[in-house]
Design an enzyme around this catalytic site. Structure first.
Site, mmCIF file in Angstrom:
data_model
loop_
_atom_site.group_PDB
_atom_site.id
_atom_site.type_symbol
_atom_site.label_atom_id
_atom_site.label_comp_id
_atom_site.label_asym_id
_atom_site.label_seq_id
_atom_site.Cartn_x
_atom_site.Cartn_y
_atom_site.Cartn_z
ATOM 1 N N ASP A 14 0.842 -1.199 0.000
ATOM 2 C CA ASP A 14 0.000 0.000 0.000
ATOM 3 C C ASP A 14 0.877 1.248 0.000
ATOM 4 O O ASP A 14 1.852 1.330 0.757
ATOM 5 C CB ASP A 14 -0.908 -0.006 1.235
ATOM 6 C CG ASP A 14 -1.711 1.276 1.367
ATOM 7 O OD1 ASP A 14 -2.639 1.463 0.561
ATOM 8 O OD2 ASP A 14 -1.409 2.086 2.271
ATOM 9 N N ASP A 113 -3.765 2.525 -5.377
ATOM 10 C CA ASP A 113 -2.566 2.636 -4.543
ATOM 11 C C ASP A 113 -2.256 1.367 -3.749
ATOM 12 O O ASP A 113 -1.469 1.396 -2.802
ATOM 13 C CB ASP A 113 -2.704 3.815 -3.581
ATOM 14 C CG ASP A 113 -3.872 3.652 -2.606
ATOM 15 O OD1 ASP A 113 -4.709 2.750 -2.846
ATOM 16 O OD2 ASP A 113 -3.948 4.411 -1.625
ATOM 17 N N GLU A 114 -2.867 0.252 -4.148
ATOM 18 C CA GLU A 114 -2.676 -0.983 -3.384
ATOM 19 C C GLU A 114 -2.662 -2.185 -4.323
ATOM 20 O O GLU A 114 -3.491 -2.289 -5.221
ATOM 21 C CB GLU A 114 -3.809 -1.118 -2.364
ATOM 22 C CG GLU A 114 -3.591 -2.177 -1.303
ATOM 23 C CD GLU A 114 -4.646 -2.097 -0.205
ATOM 24 O OE1 GLU A 114 -5.045 -3.165 0.302
ATOM 25 O OE2 GLU A 114 -5.086 -0.976 0.125
#
Length: 417
Positions: A14, A113-114
């Site tokens: 993350d 974002d992960e």
């Protein structure tokens, strides 16, 4: 006994403060030192804070979800509008970086974002897993000025839980099945457990279940009787067991199609509410058609303006036969609206089609001999939108003052490109 359970090396990576970090890099700022707020619409005092840098949170108490008017008038605070295309481009570059260490099949992009990454077997190329993760995190910072956190586990679920419950505080966390009783079972309230929302939490609390440990000790038969397939999943997830393969969702099976929208202003006039409602029924029906599905149950949810004390309603109706026709869904929603809407200003609307089945044929109806034509029209409209863009063909109401479809076409992820 865990010998028959998956034992892979799954990492959930993350990017910390991703939007704020990207904006900071673009403006030549240090996200860890400068108060930065990413504002959805900087021209409106009610613009939502989409992301906040750590200094903004610590020094001013500004968090994601707050409004522009809540931010102090301080010269040190930088207000930046989101550049969604730039954020997406950075996310794609991050995936390319991961692809240097593992094949594409070993990467599952979970969100912008992960990502989940399967590092099983890579120690033969890159050495111990902790060395690989340290090296990747170092590259992420040197190349993109992005700080990251990483949870590692023998399956996707434990990797995600390790990230959310530990690594976001420590940087890296390694969980095993043996860690479940001491690290996962004490988790309370239940909404802190991945996959449990507030509504599910309230239902479980009504059953006397207040922690993940309580959930793990609840008989499987009781959970399945109450929640069906979801009860089975809750039970095994509480024990840290997950058989999902990389690339599949942790909750298997699409159980609904829908569209939700928070409006830019309060909608009071019925003709404007109906305009947005029709657009959302159009989107919902299109998603179902493209998936080759129909649904028997139509659900309508309204959220009222906070200026009218908030609240709202969520109601559903099950039809005699499954449908994915826009107007059938729309007329059902109108019926629900006329029955349950109390006239207060509306700020959020969502439409959902559930109780799905395969679109394999048409139920003949003596009173609707052209039903098949409506189905064909819907598919043709879908094909035009896929080929030429979502605004290639619109209903006339979408270009009125209450319509939102044309404006939404200019956005990415709900924000300007």
């Amino acid at each position: 006994m865990t010998e028959h359970l998956p034992h892979r090396q799954i990492a959930c990576l993350d990017m910390r403060s991703f939007y704020a970090s990207c904006a900071a890099a673009m403006e030549g700022l240090d996200v860890m030192k400068v108060p930065i707020a990413i504002i959805g619409d900087i021209e409106r005092k009610g613009g939502v804070v989409l992301a906040a840098s750590p200094p903004l949170k610590k020094q001013f108490g500004i968090k994601t979800g707050m409004r522009l008017y809540e931010i102090p008038n301080d010269a040190s605070i930088h207000l930046i509008e989101p550049k969604m295309q730039f954020f997406i481009d950075v996310s794609m570059e991050l995936t390319k970086l991961l692809n240097r260490y593992v094949p594409k099949e070993a990467i599952h992009v979970y969100s912008i974002d992960e990502s989940f990454v399967d590092f099983t077997g890579t120690e033969k190329l890159w050495g111990p897993l902790d060395d690989i993760i340290y090296r990747i995190q170092d590259e992420l910072y040197r190349q993109f000025q992005l700080h990251s956190a990483c949870g590692v586990g023998p399956n996707m679920l434990l990797a995600k839980l390790a990230l959310d419950l530990e690594a976001k505080k420590t940087g890296v966390a390694y969980w095993t099945y043996e860690d479940v009783p001491k690290k996962l079972w004490p988790v309370s309230p239940l909404r802190n457990m991945w996959g449990v929302g507030r509504r599910m939490e309230r239902t479980l609390e009504d059953m006397g279940i207040y922690s993940v440990g309580d959930l793990a000790r609840t008989p499987l038969e009781r959970l399945e009787k109450k929640f069906g397939v979801m009860g089975n999943q809750l039970y095994y997830h509480a024990h840290g067991i997950d058989y999902s393969t990389l690339g599949s969702v942790l909750i298997k099976g699409q159980i609904s199609y829908g569209k939700g929208q928070t409006l830019l202003r309060d909608y009071i006039k019925m003709n404007e509410i109906l305009t947005v409602l029709l657009e959302m029924c159009e989107d919902t029906a299109m998603r179902a058609r493209l998936a080759g599905k129909k649904g028997r149950t139509v659900q309508l949810s309204f959220g009222y303006s906070k200026h009218a004390l908030g609240g709202g309603f969520q109601r559903r109706k099950t039809l005699a036969e499954a449908t994915n026709e826009t107007l059938v869904i729309y007329h059902t929603c109108v019926e629900l609206l006329e029955t349950y809407h109390d006239g207060r200003p509306v700020r959020h609307i969502s439409v959902t089609l559930t109780n799905l089945e395969t679109e394999h044929g048409i139920q003949l109806d003596l009173f609707k001999p052209t039903n098949w034509k409506q189905q064909r029209i819907g598919h043709v409209m879908d094909e035009l939108r896929l080929k030429y863009g979502s605004t290639a063909i619109l209903r006339a109401v979408s270009i009125t003052s209450g319509g939102t479809a044309y404006r939404r076409n200019k956005l990415i992820g709900g924000h300007y490109k």
